[in-house]
Design an enzyme around this catalytic site. Structure first.
Site, PDB file in Angstrom:
ATOM      1  N   LYS A 209     -28.337 -42.110  18.816  1.00 21.12           N
ATOM      2  CA  LYS A 209     -27.061 -41.626  18.289  1.00 21.12           C
ATOM      3  C   LYS A 209     -27.038 -41.839  16.768  1.00 21.12           C
ATOM      4  CE  LYS A 209     -22.648 -40.495  18.386  1.00 21.12           C
ATOM      5  NZ  LYS A 209     -22.399 -39.057  18.602  1.00 21.12           N
TER       6      LYS A 209
ATOM      7  N   ASN B 125     -29.273 -36.244  10.322  1.00 22.29           N
ATOM      8  CA  ASN B 125     -28.255 -35.365  10.891  1.00 22.29           C
ATOM      9  C   ASN B 125     -27.349 -34.897   9.756  1.00 22.29           C
ATOM     10  OD1 ASN B 125     -26.119 -34.155  12.158  1.00 22.29           O
ATOM     11  ND2 ASN B 125     -25.460 -35.969  13.292  1.00 22.29           N
TER      12      ASN B 125
ATOM     13  N   CYS C 272     -23.644 -32.430  11.473  1.00 16.75           N
ATOM     14  CA  CYS C 272     -22.650 -32.775  12.488  1.00 16.75           C
ATOM     15  C   CYS C 272     -21.347 -32.040  12.217  1.00 16.75           C
ATOM     16  CB  CYS C 272     -22.376 -34.271  12.511  1.00 16.75           C
ATOM     17  SG  CYS C 272     -21.089 -34.702  13.715  1.00 16.75           S
TER      18      CYS C 272
ATOM     19  N   THR D  24     -25.242 -28.453  17.177  1.00 15.32           N
ATOM     20  CA  THR D  24     -24.268 -27.651  17.934  1.00 15.32           C
ATOM     21  C   THR D  24     -23.622 -26.548  17.075  1.00 15.32           C
ATOM     22  OG1 THR D  24     -22.600 -29.302  17.412  1.00 15.32           O
ATOM     23  CG2 THR D  24     -23.694 -29.522  19.519  1.00 15.32           C
TER      24      THR D  24
ATOM     25  N   GLY E 286     -29.534 -25.798  24.616  1.00 15.27           N
ATOM     26  CA  GLY E 286     -29.411 -25.164  25.920  1.00 15.27           C
ATOM     27  C   GLY E 286     -30.638 -25.164  26.790  1.00 15.27           C
TER      28      GLY E 286
HETATM   29  C1  FMN Z   1     -21.996 -35.264  23.483  1.00 21.76           C
HETATM   30  C2  FMN Z   1     -22.923 -34.891  22.379  1.00 21.76           C
HETATM   31  C3  FMN Z   1     -23.089 -35.734  21.286  1.00 21.76           C
HETATM   32  C4  FMN Z   1     -23.940 -35.409  20.236  1.00 21.76           C
HETATM   33  N1  FMN Z   1     -24.096 -36.282  19.172  1.00 21.76           N
HETATM   34  C5  FMN Z   1     -25.001 -35.978  18.187  1.00 21.76           C
HETATM   35  C6  FMN Z   1     -25.250 -36.890  17.121  1.00 21.76           C
HETATM   36  O1  FMN Z   1     -24.692 -37.963  17.033  1.00 21.76           O
HETATM   37  N2  FMN Z   1     -26.158 -36.539  16.174  1.00 21.76           N
HETATM   38  C7  FMN Z   1     -26.843 -35.347  16.221  1.00 21.76           C
HETATM   39  O2  FMN Z   1     -27.673 -35.084  15.362  1.00 21.76           O
HETATM   40  N3  FMN Z   1     -26.627 -34.469  17.217  1.00 21.76           N
HETATM   41  C8  FMN Z   1     -25.727 -34.758  18.205  1.00 21.76           C
HETATM   42  N4  FMN Z   1     -25.524 -33.846  19.239  1.00 21.76           N
HETATM   43  C9  FMN Z   1     -26.276 -32.572  19.248  1.00 21.76           C
HETATM   44  C10 FMN Z   1     -27.469 -32.617  20.186  1.00 21.76           C
HETATM   45  O3  FMN Z   1     -28.394 -33.597  19.800  1.00 21.76           O
HETATM   46  C11 FMN Z   1     -28.186 -31.254  20.250  1.00 21.76           C
HETATM   47  O4  FMN Z   1     -28.709 -30.933  18.989  1.00 21.76           O
HETATM   48  C12 FMN Z   1     -27.258 -30.128  20.666  1.00 21.76           C
HETATM   49  O5  FMN Z   1     -26.380 -30.566  21.681  1.00 21.76           O
HETATM   50  C13 FMN Z   1     -27.982 -28.878  21.187  1.00 21.76           C
HETATM   51  O6  FMN Z   1     -28.859 -29.141  22.257  1.00 21.76           O
HETATM   52  P1  FMN Z   1     -28.446 -29.133  23.826  1.00 21.76           P
HETATM   53  O7  FMN Z   1     -27.822 -27.809  24.123  1.00 21.76           O
HETATM   54  O8  FMN Z   1     -29.731 -29.392  24.560  1.00 21.76           O
HETATM   55  O9  FMN Z   1     -27.469 -30.252  24.033  1.00 21.76           O
HETATM   56  C14 FMN Z   1     -24.656 -34.184  20.278  1.00 21.76           C
HETATM   57  C15 FMN Z   1     -24.486 -33.326  21.375  1.00 21.76           C
HETATM   58  C16 FMN Z   1     -23.639 -33.654  22.418  1.00 21.76           C
HETATM   59  C17 FMN Z   1     -23.481 -32.683  23.571  1.00 21.76           C
END
Ligand code: FMN
Ligand code: FAD
Ligand code: FAD
Ligand code: FMN
Ligand code: FES
Ligand code: FES
Lengths: 320, 274, 320, 274
Positions: C49, C131, C134, C197, C248
């Site tokens: 995180k 990151n 965010c 995201t 995804g």
């Molecule tokens: C609940 C949640 C918390 C996240 N927290 C972070 C974070 O603290 N730092 C970061 O770089 N990305 C964070 N992300 C982004 C994910 O690491 C990832 O890049 C993004 O969700 C896309 O991939 P996925 O569709 O496989 O989840 C978070 C995503 C989710 C769903």
């Protein structure tokens, strides 16, 4: 007490619509294609497929691919060009009992102004939408909606050609959609359509080929709804002209998200591919929703999302 | 409002029967008198997903008799899986019938029907109509393996002669079904439905044999009704099926993009620009 | 003939991973939370995180909302701050049998460099991800990844603090992600994580309140996969450093889309919320996929999407 | 690897029985001996969607006896709808049991359990455990309407005294279930599970009565295992449940954000910063 039926009517510039629903450009033909099984008495208008100065064959197939909760398309603006269009297609629209809104696409400011002027001059066309945000053409189609200055130029040039309602359709594929919206409004737009499709791609793991003939395409459907709701919300905070919110609307609840975010009307595209009865259902249910809440018109909920955190416990938040 | 071509509507049907013909191959019987009444051989319907959560699926009308129409499909993704999970008594709404089916007006006396895999779903109705009209119908039916050659006996009952082929030789001829077409005694007309490579072979062979062929094409659909221009195929400009809302002829090309869902799905093979 | 098992190993800068899968930052804790029911011997690394200079309480709840084929989150970078983190958390990672990659977030170039330096100095941390993307913090968190110059400044400042592998995580919420990628590479990044995201919002039609305490959030899950695949494809065409593709991924077929688009490794975030066995399943199936095709290593498919239109009939295309 | 708190795993279970208790309220019995063996009253599982196409769903373990565990849920969206469509004999994979349940270690002799709506799903196990340990248990159970007061007799059988309330007065007390709590003779302990407004009322009344209460909280989950910090609630810093990976205390605030899925879902009401 509300005594009469709540009104769903909405005005976009000079254009008054009985229902606040526009069938998305490129998804609904001219409406004639859907008339056998949809109730077109209960829609606001059909936005026609975008037309260009010269004829276009469009992209190679496959032009469509289904993706989770959505689809990618890359039609590539197949259309017969404005000349043939005005001669052979537009005359048919005179007889239609629903409103049609023309849609213009182009590759230069001059293209847009030329097609807009000729289209807007026709009585059959109730209003004109400028598609400055089509992601599916090899050349510079989308750069208009990605650049504040180009957006302003196109809108200004088209504005000069007509007094009819001018809707400018924005792209979500930008860093700051509100900035583009402000340019469009400043240059004379009467309304903003938010959003066009989100750029995307899909690859077949068996064949290693992109699933679209055009390699990349535009994502639509419920998958993009959260993206579209936010775009409407951000545009609504700066723009003073009405917004046609669209992107993944399938149910009345979905449509309400857009009204609450600040849309004066909504667009329905991909949902027609799920079930052609959706637009009628949304019209009826919107009326019930207003009635049950003693609201006289749809306008009373526009932009009423309560962002004051009243739904969460008292919270101090961060300092860092 | 302008006059409409077809009295199509959205039909609420009920599942009357359901059989799994092979693993992942499902036959759904529907109580659908209106669909039966309106369907021409080779037409299709758009099946609305019961969950409301995906695009409708294009499926050929397999059987149509009395009050019962049926759909025959392979489970290949989310949408066909959802349809495969329907049980007897549940409701399925369909739009259609849609599109232009096979043209059987020429009173052919000897007809070859070539079906590949799930293509079988679109050729029972034309086979029945031809037999009824007195034609001799030969079905050439190919699939990957014997288990997937579903419903062959149904065509026997319908009065067709049968020749089977499998890619793996588990039944019938070991090889492509189009090889059988090359060796067939002369016919007046060829009808075909199946994967695109098979249809291309049929078109080539038909041209060589000098026999006219009608091909039922497939492409991913969105609207299924001609509204989105997502499902095109290039055909010669002079075809009777060239769309009334014509695609561009930029650069003066000799072809136009026709919509498979609207101008097709059945096209004359010699009019396709393949 | 391939005689040995195909290799799934990948190098991101100096960091060598046995498996080309990184558990997405913020989705997987430190891995300890998932260890009871996931096989962490078959993952490449866990991205921790994101941590900031000062402690943060994060956003008010609700912080999560499920959307079609995806979810919105707005955690707001809740974390104990780098001091407490280094003293109490990082020591625990020494005993873990899987690799952990630190993730740094901040509100100024100086923040990033400070946290990056302190984190990277620790042996427990195998590499550092920045990151800069965010979307869930009220202040300027995301503007770094939305501005080429700021991106370059952050990366340059962090690069100066460590020799460890530096992964820069990009945002899809920009007009031109490839341009940002080039800046990050030019400033010294060893690898790029694509994508974070997508910004989104959801509103409750009953209560008229946003569904997230923070009003807006970040969309993840299968809904955004086409957007992410395209982002990887566009970045891969200009960048020469490896890409960690994410957004995804739920199945092996999904992961393959990213490798074919040009990713050297993939991130798995939201899919862990569906089924914690997914990363192991993907590892096994990737190996089978390579084996069945006589390929010796995962590297052989990276960027191999065939965009030459060989899958469509000969086509003249447009002139207009 | 560090030592792990709980021997949880992913369990493949089979649906043994399925009842629709009221429209949209489903009780699924599962053959799940490992879940039964490990579950403490008040714990939950994450049910993995059979389609693989959505996040797992947090559901309390309703019954746990012998080889059979059960889940009781309301159909409120896609995911619970998918679970509701499972049939006997089909497979459901669950992660868990997870979280910290009710603390029954204080040997209370008189206990009030307050359940609102679907909150009933998390309180049968603690009720049974308390009765077994000799406590007198009073269940105060409220719902919108009589039809939704499902499984009340099950608690009777388990040895609880019952008081019912409905919002519409169709059965029992006409009004909020928490009104009944205010009028109750003195108890040693209150347990509650239900909608957040109900839990807040319970916390307030418990404070007034000077009785300690444990509340089972709800929030949207993503991971369910403490990995994403999506499900927090502020609790006082001194609580034994304050997370070991502590949330920030920016500005020296007196509370920390605890994860409902990991440090909860059950919390002492006086430690919540509501
Ligand atoms: C609940 C949640 C918390 C996240 N927290 C972070 C974070 O603290 N730092 C970061 O770089 N990305 C964070 N992300 C982004 C994910 O690491 C990832 O890049 C993004 O969700 C896309 O991939 P996925 O569709 O496989 O989840 C978070 C995503 C989710 C769903
Ligand atoms: C006129 C016409 C008639 C037809 N008649 C019949 C018929 O009678 N019987 C019949 O069986 N079929 C017929 N078809 C074909 C049928 O319409 C398609 O097979 C059907 O659309 C399959 O839908 P599906 O959602 O199940 O699968 P798909 O559309 O193949 O895929 C569905 C979903 O799965 C996912 N997906 C699938 N593959 C991948 C992948 N490789 N990578 C990532 N995601 C993937 C996507 O998210 C997609 O949304 C006909 C088609 C036409 C045009
Ligand atoms: C510890 C714990 C224990 C629990 N135990 C139980 C239990 O025993 N029994 C029980 O019934 N519940 C229980 N719950 C609650 C249960 O987890 C939720 O009710 C469940 O997550 C509902 O999932 P759902 O997908 O069906 O509906 P939702 O999560 O409410 O919604 C699902 C989908 O519908 C869509 N959607 C829903 N509402 C809207 C809207 N207004 N606008 C747009 N889209 C919308 C979204 O796309 C979403 O993906 C528990 C929760 C917790 C935290
Ligand atoms: C098949 C298809 C074709 C489209 N063609 C056009 C077009 O020609 N012009 C245009 O402005 N938008 C076009 N769009 C975008 C839609 O009008 C709409 O803005 C977008 O799909 C988002 O809404 P939806 O999710 O309701 O479909 C097209 C969309 C689809 C799916
Ligand atoms: S699928 Fe829309 S035109 Fe054919
Ligand atoms: S749901 Fe992820 S920490 Fe609780």
């Amino acid at each position: 007490m509300v005594e009469t039926k709540p009104s769903l009517a909405v005005k976009l510039g000079k254009l008054r619509l009985e229902y606040p629903t526009l069938m998305g450009s490129g998804c609904y033909g001219s409406g004639q294609e859907f008339a056998p099984f949809a109730n077109l008495n209960k829609i606001g208008a059909v936005v026609l497929k975008s037309v260009t100065r010269l004829p276009r064959l469009g992209n190679p197939t496959p032009r469509l691919v289904h993706t989770p909760a959505g689809m990618l398309n890359a039609i590539g603006l197949q259309n017969p060009g404005i000349d043939w269009y005005l001669d052979h297609e537009v005359p048919k629209y005179a007889k239609l009992p629903w409103r049609v809104v023309g849609s213009v696409a182009g590759f230069s400011v001059d293209d847009y102004a030329y097609v807009c002027e000729r289209l807007a001059a026709r009585d059959e066309i109730a209003a004109v939408e400028l598609n400055i945000s089509c992601p599916n053409v090899a050349s510079e189609g989308e750069t208009f909606a990605c650049d504040p200055k180009l957006t302003a130029s196109v809108v200004r040039a088209c504005r000069a050609t007509t007094d009819k309602t001018l809707i400018v359709k924005l792209s979500p594929n930008v860093t700051d959609i509100a900035a583009i919206a402000l340019e469009a409004e400043g240059a004379g737009a009467d309304a903003l359509a938010v959003i066009n499709t989100v750029r995307g791609m899909s690859i077949d793991a068996e064949t290693w080929h992109p699933r679209l003939g055009n390699v990349t395409g535009g994502l639509s459907g419920p998958a993009i709804r959260p993206i579209a709701v936010l775009a409407v919300y951000e545009v609504a905070r700066v723009a003073t002209i009405p917004i046609v919110g669209q992107g993944g609307i399938e149910t009345t609840r979905d449509a309400l998200e857009f009204f609450l975010a600040g849309a004066a009307a909504v667009g329905i595209g991909t949902a027609n591919f799920t079930d052609p009865r959706i637009p009628e259902r949304i019209a009826d249910e919107l009326r019930d929703y207003l009635w049950n809440r003693n609201l006289a018109s749809i306008g009373e909920i526009v932009g009423k999302a309560n962002v004051g955190f009243a739904n969460v416990y008292e919270y101090e938040g961060d300092e860092g | 409002m302008t006059t409409l071509d077809l009295p199509v509507r959205v039909h609420a049907t009920l599942v009357t029967d359901r059989r799994e013909l092979a693993p992942g191959v499902v036959l759904l019987g529907l109580d659908a008198p209106d669909v039966v009444a309106a369907t021409q051989p080779g037409q299709f319907v758009m099946a609305i997903p019961p969950s409301g959560e995906a695009a409708a699926t294009a499926l050929g009308v397999y059987e149509a008799e009395g009050k019962r129409a049926s759909l025959l499909f392979f489970v290949t993704g989310n949408r066909t899986r959802e349809l495969s999970e329907l049980r007897v008594g549940e409701r399925l709404d369909v739009v259609g019938p849609l599109g232009n089916g096979f043209d059987l007006s020429g009173k052919p006396s000897r007809v070859a029907i070539v079906a590949g895999g799930v293509g079988i779903a679109s050729v029972l109705l034309p086979a029945q109509a031809l037999v009824r009209a007195g034609a001799r119908v030969q079905l050439l039916y190919g699939a990957r393996t014997a288990a997937l050659l579903v419903e062959a006996e149904r065509f026997n009952e319908a009065g067709c002669a049968l020749a089977l082929a499998t890619d793996d030789g588990t039944t019938g001829y070991h090889g492509y079904v189009t090889d059988l077409l090359e060796r067939l005694p002369r016919v007046d007309l060829i009808l075909a439905c199946g994967p695109t490579p098979m249809l291309r072979a049929v078109a080539r062979i038909a041209a060589t044999l000098g026999v006219r062929a009608q091909l039922s094409l497939e492409e991913t659909f969105a609207c299924g009704v001609g509204g989105c221009w997502g499902c095109v195929v290039p055909i010669v400009r002079t075809s009777a099926q060239a769309p009334r809302f014509p695609p561009a002829n930029a650069g003066g090309s000799d072809f136009v993009n026709a919509r498979i869902c609207k101008e097709g799905p059945v096209f004359w093979s010699h009019e396709l620009r393949w």
